[in-house]
Structures are given as structure tokens and as C-alpha cells.
Design a protein around this motif. Structure first.
Motif, PDB file in Angstrom:
ATOM      1  N   ARG A 175      52.495  46.251  46.074  1.00 56.64           N
ATOM      2  CA  ARG A 175      52.729  46.265  44.632  1.00 56.64           C
ATOM      3  C   ARG A 175      52.130  47.486  43.956  1.00 56.64           C
ATOM      4  O   ARG A 175      52.546  47.860  42.859  1.00 56.64           O
ATOM      5  CB  ARG A 175      52.159  44.992  43.990  1.00 56.64           C
ATOM      6  N   ASP A 176      51.153  48.113  44.573  1.00 53.72           N
ATOM      7  CA  ASP A 176      50.494  49.260  43.964  1.00 53.72           C
ATOM      8  C   ASP A 176      50.977  50.586  44.539  1.00 53.72           C
ATOM      9  O   ASP A 176      50.399  51.636  44.231  1.00 53.72           O
ATOM     10  CB  ASP A 176      48.976  49.139  44.133  1.00 53.72           C
ATOM     11  N   SER A 177      52.009  50.568  45.391  1.00 52.02           N
ATOM     12  CA  SER A 177      52.546  51.819  45.925  1.00 52.02           C
ATOM     13  C   SER A 177      53.208  52.610  44.805  1.00 52.02           C
ATOM     14  O   SER A 177      53.538  52.082  43.738  1.00 52.02           O
ATOM     15  CB  SER A 177      53.553  51.543  47.043  1.00 52.02           C
ATOM     16  N   TYR A 182      56.616  53.049  39.948  1.00 55.35           N
ATOM     17  CA  TYR A 182      57.856  53.572  39.360  1.00 55.35           C
ATOM     18  C   TYR A 182      58.759  52.421  38.916  1.00 55.35           C
ATOM     19  O   TYR A 182      59.303  52.423  37.805  1.00 55.35           O
ATOM     20  CB  TYR A 182      58.510  54.452  40.423  1.00 55.35           C
ATOM     21  N   SER A 183      58.884  51.411  39.772  1.00 54.43           N
ATOM     22  CA  SER A 183      59.744  50.275  39.453  1.00 54.43           C
ATOM     23  C   SER A 183      59.226  49.508  38.240  1.00 54.43           C
ATOM     24  O   SER A 183      60.003  49.075  37.383  1.00 54.43           O
ATOM     25  CB  SER A 183      59.847  49.342  40.670  1.00 54.43           C
ATOM     26  N   ARG A 184      57.917  49.353  38.126  1.00 54.71           N
ATOM     27  CA  ARG A 184      57.336  48.660  36.969  1.00 54.71           C
ATOM     28  C   ARG A 184      57.581  49.445  35.686  1.00 54.71           C
ATOM     29  O   ARG A 184      57.804  48.859  34.625  1.00 54.71           O
ATOM     30  CB  ARG A 184      55.842  48.427  37.186  1.00 54.71           C
ATOM     31  N   SER A 185      57.536  50.765  35.781  1.00 57.49           N
ATOM     32  CA  SER A 185      57.796  51.585  34.599  1.00 57.49           C
ATOM     33  C   SER A 185      59.233  51.383  34.118  1.00 57.49           C
ATOM     34  O   SER A 185      59.495  51.291  32.913  1.00 57.49           O
ATOM     35  CB  SER A 185      57.551  53.065  34.914  1.00 57.49           C
ATOM     36  N   LEU A 186      60.166  51.275  35.064  1.00 59.93           N
ATOM     37  CA  LEU A 186      61.560  51.022  34.697  1.00 59.93           C
ATOM     38  C   LEU A 186      61.715  49.657  34.042  1.00 59.93           C
ATOM     39  O   LEU A 186      62.433  49.504  33.048  1.00 59.93           O
ATOM     40  CB  LEU A 186      62.464  51.101  35.930  1.00 59.93           C
ATOM     41  N   ALA A 187      61.049  48.654  34.625  1.00 58.20           N
ATOM     42  CA  ALA A 187      61.149  47.302  34.070  1.00 58.20           C
ATOM     43  C   ALA A 187      60.569  47.250  32.658  1.00 58.20           C
ATOM     44  O   ALA A 187      61.076  46.532  31.791  1.00 58.20           O
ATOM     45  CB  ALA A 187      60.431  46.314  34.980  1.00 58.20           C
ATOM     46  N   ALA A 188      59.510  48.036  32.424  1.00 57.33           N
ATOM     47  CA  ALA A 188      58.886  48.071  31.092  1.00 57.33           C
ATOM     48  C   ALA A 188      59.671  48.932  30.107  1.00 57.33           C
ATOM     49  O   ALA A 188      59.379  48.922  28.913  1.00 57.33           O
ATOM     50  CB  ALA A 188      57.460  48.590  31.203  1.00 57.33           C
ATOM     51  N   LYS A 189      60.650  49.696  30.617  1.00 58.91           N
ATOM     52  CA  LYS A 189      61.453  50.611  29.786  1.00 58.91           C
ATOM     53  C   LYS A 189      60.544  51.537  28.981  1.00 58.91           C
ATOM     54  O   LYS A 189      60.731  51.744  27.774  1.00 58.91           O
ATOM     55  CB  LYS A 189      62.400  49.833  28.870  1.00 58.91           C
ATOM     56  N   ALA A 190      59.557  52.111  29.681  1.00 59.39           N
ATOM     57  CA  ALA A 190      58.558  52.960  29.024  1.00 59.39           C
ATOM     58  C   ALA A 190      59.088  54.380  28.871  1.00 59.39           C
ATOM     59  O   ALA A 190      59.311  55.068  29.878  1.00 59.39           O
ATOM     60  CB  ALA A 190      57.275  52.970  29.851  1.00 59.39           C
ATOM     61  N   PRO A 191      59.299  54.872  27.643  1.00 63.17           N
ATOM     62  CA  PRO A 191      59.799  56.236  27.450  1.00 63.17           C
ATOM     63  C   PRO A 191      58.856  57.263  28.082  1.00 63.17           C
ATOM     64  O   PRO A 191      57.652  57.260  27.822  1.00 63.17           O
ATOM     65  CB  PRO A 191      59.847  56.394  25.925  1.00 63.17           C
ATOM     66  N   GLY A 192      59.412  58.122  28.926  1.00 59.50           N
ATOM     67  CA  GLY A 192      58.612  59.152  29.571  1.00 59.50           C
ATOM     68  C   GLY A 192      57.709  58.645  30.666  1.00 59.50           C
ATOM     69  O   GLY A 192      56.958  59.431  31.263  1.00 59.50           O
ATOM     70  N   GLY A 193      57.776  57.346  30.984  1.00 63.29           N
ATOM     71  CA  GLY A 193      56.844  56.766  31.943  1.00 63.29           C
ATOM     72  C   GLY A 193      57.006  57.312  33.348  1.00 63.29           C
ATOM     73  O   GLY A 193      56.009  57.587  34.034  1.00 63.29           O
ATOM     74  N   VAL A 194      58.239  57.491  33.799  1.00 61.55           N
ATOM     75  CA  VAL A 194      58.453  57.987  35.161  1.00 61.55           C
ATOM     76  C   VAL A 194      58.032  59.449  35.266  1.00 61.55           C
ATOM     77  O   VAL A 194      57.375  59.854  36.231  1.00 61.55           O
ATOM     78  CB  VAL A 194      59.921  57.809  35.590  1.00 61.55           C
TER      79      VAL A 194
END
Length: 397
Positions: A175-177, A182-194
Motif C-alpha cells: 500500500r505504501d509503494s 500514485y493510485s491514491r492521488s488519483l482516487a483523491a483527485k488531487a490537482p497536481g498530486g501526481v
């Protein structure tokens, strides 16, 4: 909460699986969630043109094949590999098209990482347009935000060949890889997160010296295409491939956030038949009815070996399906086969010499859900393809 007279009415609702666990779902959620990616993540459509190009239909292929000493039917392959879609073409004609687990021809299924190979096709179009000058363009020339990061000195070629040299862990069970962050950032829809995640990565090897499968590299590749062309990636894909190739349905890219950058390396959505049309584009050297879409010799370029993978540990698709090399975001075998490989059984096979393509969309269980009775699904698929090739050789010696 105990309902009161002021509580909202108990109206019907539709349950969706947890988007954060996208790479770790059990098979029952995979078979549902992979066809509903656009309900879980922000997306942008890849628009089709006004008139789809009809697929040519050939005689139906029904031949049995032998795997593990047993004679199996195509129905056995569908059952054992949890196949939701299987399509094969020979000499530009569809000889097999089957659906399973409730998938319908118009439904878009998650491409997983097969879209990495498909996004790589766009680089050829961008070079032909003069937007990307060459494969040796520096990433930082197009993405100034990556200056001073681990991507300083990395080129477009390095992104295409998974040799950026940055430290990246592509472990779907951890889960911390990096890939799950990256996948969690997509799920959160965080602008600029990736992009922020990619900028935080440290250098592990000199660029171009070491192959390491990295979904983030292809994210940056898509961002480079957008910056170079001045277009959204979905629009560029529509203009350069989707419309001129005569795709039947709109597709979509997943976005990092609402209205944000396309995720060019994973979880796009496409129909089975349109994925077959993409495979046909490759088998025909980037041409549709003689018209080049990708620039001169681009398919030759993507199928040229950049790294030898034979003997490496079985990670991220290495040493499966006879794969022994890596080109420009395409996996290569020793029999002239090119592969686009995606998580959980998504497979695109192209043999330009023999003019054969196969697309499999499937649900392979995650390691947490393996059982001792699990078949080797990729061996089954490879044995099916080998038999198809042999049958074709007998008809066309």
C-alpha cells in the motif's frame, strides 16, 4: 444515525468499490469495477469521428489448442482466464470475437497499462508534427516544473524505455509503494498530486543505464506530449488516431483530478473492438488504408529493442508470454511478437510479420486471492496464440 422525520428520503443508490484499492480488488469487484472506471475517477473522452470504419469479417476461428498436455477449447480459455473480451484478427479480418462475464460490445473496459504502449504511438505523431523535435528532447525543456528534480537530464527516449533512472517501486501488493501512492492521488483527485509525487523521486541510476518499470514515467510522457503540442492528450489522441482510424466508440483517459492532466500510462477505458483497431494500426505499420497516421517508420522504432529482459526476475510482466525485450513502451518476444501488457490480464498481441493480432480483456486475481488451483493464465493465452499462428501458417504457407 437514527433516521428522523427530517432525514433525507431513502432513495436507491448505486454502490461502487473503493477507488483507492483499485489495484487490490478481489475478482468479484474487478469484474464490475473495471467497466466502471469512469464512475470512480475523473476522465476525459477521446472522441470518435462521425463515421466508424467497419471491421472486415473472416471465417470464424474455432480450433482447439493444447496446453499443459490437455486439449482445450476457446470456451475453456474464456472460463479459465476469466476473459471478458477476446478478439483476434488474421490478415486484417476478424476471425474471433467473444464476450464474457456480462461485458457488452459497447462497454469500455479498463486498459490498465496497455495504454502505455498506445500513448507511445502518439509520440511518433508529435515528432512528425514537429512538436517534439526528437527522442533526445529533454523532459525539462517541455516540463520546467521538473527542473532540479530526479528527472533533470532525462529525455523522451528514457521515458519511453522505462530508463529514467529515478527510484520507483511498482509493487501492487504494498500500500505504501510508489504506484499505490500514485493510485491514491488519483482516487483523491488531487490537482497536481501526481506531478508533485514525480518531482519528489530521487535519482537511483544514470538516465538510460537501467530498466525499471515505472508507471510514473509514462505519466510524464503524456504531460510532455501535451506541453509540446499545446493540446489535451485526449484531444490529440482523437485527432491523430481515434478519428482517422475510424474508431467505433468514444474512449477515455483517466485524469489526475477534475479537469486535470490525463493519466497516460494506466486505467484508460476502451471497447474491445476499438482495441483491435489499434492493434490493426500497428500491424499495418501505423497506416489506415495506406494513409500514415504516426509518422514514417514509427512502428519500426517502437519495436526496436532498447533493453534485453531475458533472465530478469518475474516482475511487471518480465518473463511472461515469451517476452524477452523492451522497446519504446512495447514488450517484445523472440518470435516477432509485440505486446502491450496491462495489470490483471489485459493483453494486446501484434505480430506484424504474420499479420496476426489478439486482444484479451480479463480478470486475473490479485496475489491475495490466489488459490492452489489457479491455472497459469498467460501460458494458456500464449498456447492459444501459438496454435492460431500455426493454423494461419498452414493456410498461408
Amino acid at each position: 444515525m437514527i433516521p428522523t422525520s427530517e432525514s433525507p428520503l431513502a432513495l436507491p443508490t448505486h454502490h461502487l468499490p473503493n477507488a483507492e484499492d483499485f489495484l487490490m480488488w478481489p475478482p468479484c469487484l474487478q469484474s464490475y469495477g473495471f467497466r466502471n472506471v469512469d464512475k470512480l475517477f475523473a476522465t476525459r473522452d477521446i472522441a470518435r469521428g462521425p463515421t466508424p470504419r467497419a471491421l472486415t469479417r473472416g471465417p470464424a476461428y474455432e480450433a482447439p489448442f493444447v496446453s499443459g498436455g490437455k486439449t482445450l477449447s476457446i470456451a475453456d480459455l474464456m472460463n479459465r482466464n476469466n476473459v471478458v473480451g477476446l478478439i483476434a484478427t488474421v490478415d486484417d479480418a476478424v476471425v474471433l470475437e467473444r464476450y464474457g462475464l456480462g461485458l457488452q460490445p459497447h462497454e469500455r473496459w479498463s486498459t490498465m497499462s496497455t495504454v502505455k504502449s498506445l500513448t507511445a504511438l502518439l509520440v511518433g505523431a508529435a515528432i512528425a508534427d514537429g512538436a517534439i523535435h526528437s527522442l533526445d528532447d529533454a523532459v525539462t525543456d517541455h516540463l520546467p516544473a521538473m527542473r532540479g528534480t530526479g528527472y533533470e537530464g532525462v529525455t523522451v527516449r528514457h521515458l519511453l524505455t522505462m530508463s529514467s533512472g529515478v527510484r520507483w517501486i511498482e509493487d501492487y501488493t504494498d500500500r505504501d509503494s510508489d504506484v499505490n501512492r500514485y493510485s491514491r492521488s488519483l482516487a483523491a483527485k488531487a490537482p497536481g498530486g501526481v506531478l508533485q509525487l514525480m518531482a519528489s523521486l530521487q535519482r537511483a541510476h544514470p538516465p538510460g543505464s537501467f530498466w525499471n518499470y515505472n508507471t510514473g514515467d509514462t505519466y510524464l510522457l503524456g504531460a510532455v506530449i501535451c506541453a509540446a503540442t499545446g493540446q489535451r492528450l485526449a484531444d490529440y489522441m482523437s485527432e491523430k488516431i481515434w478519428k482517422p482510424a475510424g474508431m467505433e466508440f468514444d474512449a477515455f483517459y483517466t485524469l489526475e483530478s477534475d479537469g486535470g492532466q490525463e493519466i497516460s500510462g494506466s486505467r484508460a477505458g476502451m471497447t474491445l473492438r476499438d482495441m483491435a483497431r489499434l492493434a490493426l494500426l500497428v500491424v499495418n505499420d501505423g497506416r489506415v488504408q495506406g494513409t500514415p497516421l504516426l509518422g514514417a517508420q514509427w512502428v519500426d522504432a517502437v519495436s526496436a529493442r532498447a533493453f534485453e529482459l531475458a533472465g530478469r526476475e518475474n516482475t511487471a510482466g518480465v518473463e511472461i508470454l515469451g517476452v524477452s525485450g523492451y522497446g519504446l513502451s512495447w514488450w517484445l518476444d523472440d518470435d516477432g511478437g509485440m505486446w502491450a501488457l496491462g495489470h490483471s490480464g489485459q493483453r494486446i498481441y501484434v505480430n506484424r510479420r504474420e499479420r496476426i493480432t489478439v486482444v484479451q480483456l480479463a480478470v486475473y486475481p490479485e496475489p491475495a486471492y490466489y488459490s492452489p488451483a489457479e491455472p497459469d493464465r498467460d501460458v494458456l493465452l500464449l498456447d492459444f496464440i501459438r496454435t492460431l499462428r500455426l493454423c494461419h501458417d498452414r493456410v498461408n504457407p
